[in-house]
Design a protein around this motif. Structure first.
Motif, PDB file in Angstrom:
ATOM      1  N   GLU A  48      35.795  47.778  44.529  1.00  0.00           N
ATOM      2  CA  GLU A  48      35.538  46.352  44.295  1.00  0.00           C
ATOM      3  C   GLU A  48      36.805  45.519  44.479  1.00  0.00           C
ATOM      4  O   GLU A  48      36.751  44.430  45.052  1.00  0.00           O
ATOM      5  N   VAL A  49      37.935  46.012  44.007  1.00  0.00           N
ATOM      6  CA  VAL A  49      39.201  45.307  44.226  1.00  0.00           C
ATOM      7  C   VAL A  49      39.482  45.185  45.723  1.00  0.00           C
ATOM      8  O   VAL A  49      39.850  44.109  46.220  1.00  0.00           O
ATOM      9  N   LEU A 143      33.199  44.872  37.896  1.00  0.00           N
ATOM     10  CA  LEU A 143      34.600  44.589  37.628  1.00  0.00           C
ATOM     11  C   LEU A 143      34.643  43.277  36.856  1.00  0.00           C
ATOM     12  O   LEU A 143      34.050  42.288  37.275  1.00  0.00           O
ATOM     13  N   ASP A 144      35.333  43.283  35.705  1.00  0.00           N
ATOM     14  CA  ASP A 144      35.322  42.071  34.877  1.00  0.00           C
ATOM     15  C   ASP A 144      36.220  40.988  35.479  1.00  0.00           C
ATOM     16  O   ASP A 144      37.054  41.245  36.348  1.00  0.00           O
ATOM     17  N   ARG A 148      39.616  40.930  37.969  1.00  0.00           N
ATOM     18  CA  ARG A 148      39.580  40.232  39.257  1.00  0.00           C
ATOM     19  C   ARG A 148      40.743  39.255  39.380  1.00  0.00           C
ATOM     20  O   ARG A 148      41.357  39.125  40.449  1.00  0.00           O
ATOM     21  N   GLU A 149      41.057  38.546  38.304  1.00  0.00           N
ATOM     22  CA  GLU A 149      42.137  37.568  38.382  1.00  0.00           C
ATOM     23  C   GLU A 149      43.517  38.218  38.378  1.00  0.00           C
ATOM     24  O   GLU A 149      44.438  37.727  39.038  1.00  0.00           O
ATOM     25  N   ILE A 150      43.675  39.311  37.666  1.00  0.00           N
ATOM     26  CA  ILE A 150      44.929  40.067  37.763  1.00  0.00           C
ATOM     27  C   ILE A 150      45.142  40.505  39.210  1.00  0.00           C
ATOM     28  O   ILE A 150      46.246  40.388  39.767  1.00  0.00           O
ATOM     29  N   ALA A 151      44.087  41.005  39.839  1.00  0.00           N
ATOM     30  CA  ALA A 151      44.174  41.425  41.240  1.00  0.00           C
ATOM     31  C   ALA A 151      44.505  40.248  42.143  1.00  0.00           C
ATOM     32  O   ALA A 151      45.341  40.354  43.060  1.00  0.00           O
ATOM     33  N   THR A 152      43.875  39.114  41.907  1.00  0.00           N
ATOM     34  CA  THR A 152      44.084  37.949  42.760  1.00  0.00           C
ATOM     35  C   THR A 152      45.502  37.417  42.641  1.00  0.00           C
ATOM     36  O   THR A 152      46.153  37.108  43.645  1.00  0.00           O
ATOM     37  N   ASN A 175      42.128  31.153  31.787  1.00  0.00           N
ATOM     38  CA  ASN A 175      40.783  30.742  31.358  1.00  0.00           C
ATOM     39  C   ASN A 175      39.860  31.930  31.130  1.00  0.00           C
ATOM     40  O   ASN A 175      38.907  31.836  30.349  1.00  0.00           O
ATOM     41  N   THR A 176      40.095  33.048  31.815  1.00  0.00           N
ATOM     42  CA  THR A 176      39.241  34.228  31.630  1.00  0.00           C
ATOM     43  C   THR A 176      39.646  35.055  30.417  1.00  0.00           C
ATOM     44  O   THR A 176      38.968  36.030  30.080  1.00  0.00           O
TER      45      THR A 176
END
Length: 215
Positions: A48-49, A143-144, A148-152, A175-176
């Motif tokens: 997913e990442v 994937l939470d 996702r935002e850590i990856a981004t 925000n997440t």
């Protein structure tokens, strides 16, 4: 550094996988993928990442990352290593309005409706963001949103000229529910595993976003 330990090993691996995928550094990515599996990430989570990276680094980098992961899994199976498959995303109900769902997701993530002259100038990109990124991708629940935002953020920190988008996603990460300590841990992870330049870029943006929030 002490703050390195504010990001758990699974998220450290997630960040490193995203960074090397976005940078197209496949030999380093292979090791990061191995570290991710050893840290407890499932095949589904890592896949997913890698899929999500198409939205930030382009299809070529995403496809190359997926090919590297496939080859690694084949080698591990040949070596007798069995990695957990993980869960697949829950299918959306028939008839789901993906534009509506994506718009709602985008608003939650950004903290307010996202508008602007750029989207008035090019409405197609606004629709693609809402449907493909915040709809098709962010509705996939294997994937939470924090991961996702850590990856981004990690991916954008490796790319030149995307400081505006990096700033936006640091805000979205907060925000997440990603904490300041988590972001500091991400910076330490980039410094230790990816490079000083990438860590410095992320650190400068994190400092700016946090200062603006405190003002």
């Amino acid at each position: 550094m002490a703050d390195e330990f504010e990001l758990d090993p699974r998220l450290q691996a997630t960040a490193t996988i995203a960074a090397f995928t976005a940078a197209g550094q496949l030999s380093q990515l292979r090791q990061a993928l191995t570290d991710g599996l050893d840290a407890g990430l499932t095949i589904s989570e890592i896949t997913e990442v890698l899929v999500q990276m198409y939205a930030y680094a382009g299809f070529p980098r995403s496809l190359n990352g997926l090919g590297t992961f496939m080859a690694l899994l084949e080698q591990r199976r040949a070596d007798g290593i069995s990695d957990p498959a993980g869960i697949q995303p829950t299918p959306l109900p028939t008839g789901t309005n993906i534009l509506q769902v994506g718009t709602e997701n985008q608003t939650k993530l950004a903290g307010a409706p996202v508008t602007g002259a750029l989207f008035d100038f090019a409405p197609a990109i606004d629709q693609f963001l809402k449907t493909h990124l915040f709809g098709d991708i962010f509705t996939r629940d294997n994937l939470d949103w924090q991961s996702r935002e850590i990856a981004t953020v990690a991916a954008l920190a490796t790319l030149d000229g995307v400081e505006s988008q990096l700033q936006s996603h640091v805000g979205i990460a907060l925000n997440t529910g990603v904490s300041e300590a988590n972001l500091r841990g991400l910076i330490s992870t980039l410094r230790a595993r990816v490079g000083q330049q990438q860590a410095d870029r992320a650190g400068a943006i994190v400092d700016e976003v946090l200062a603006n929030k405190a003002a």
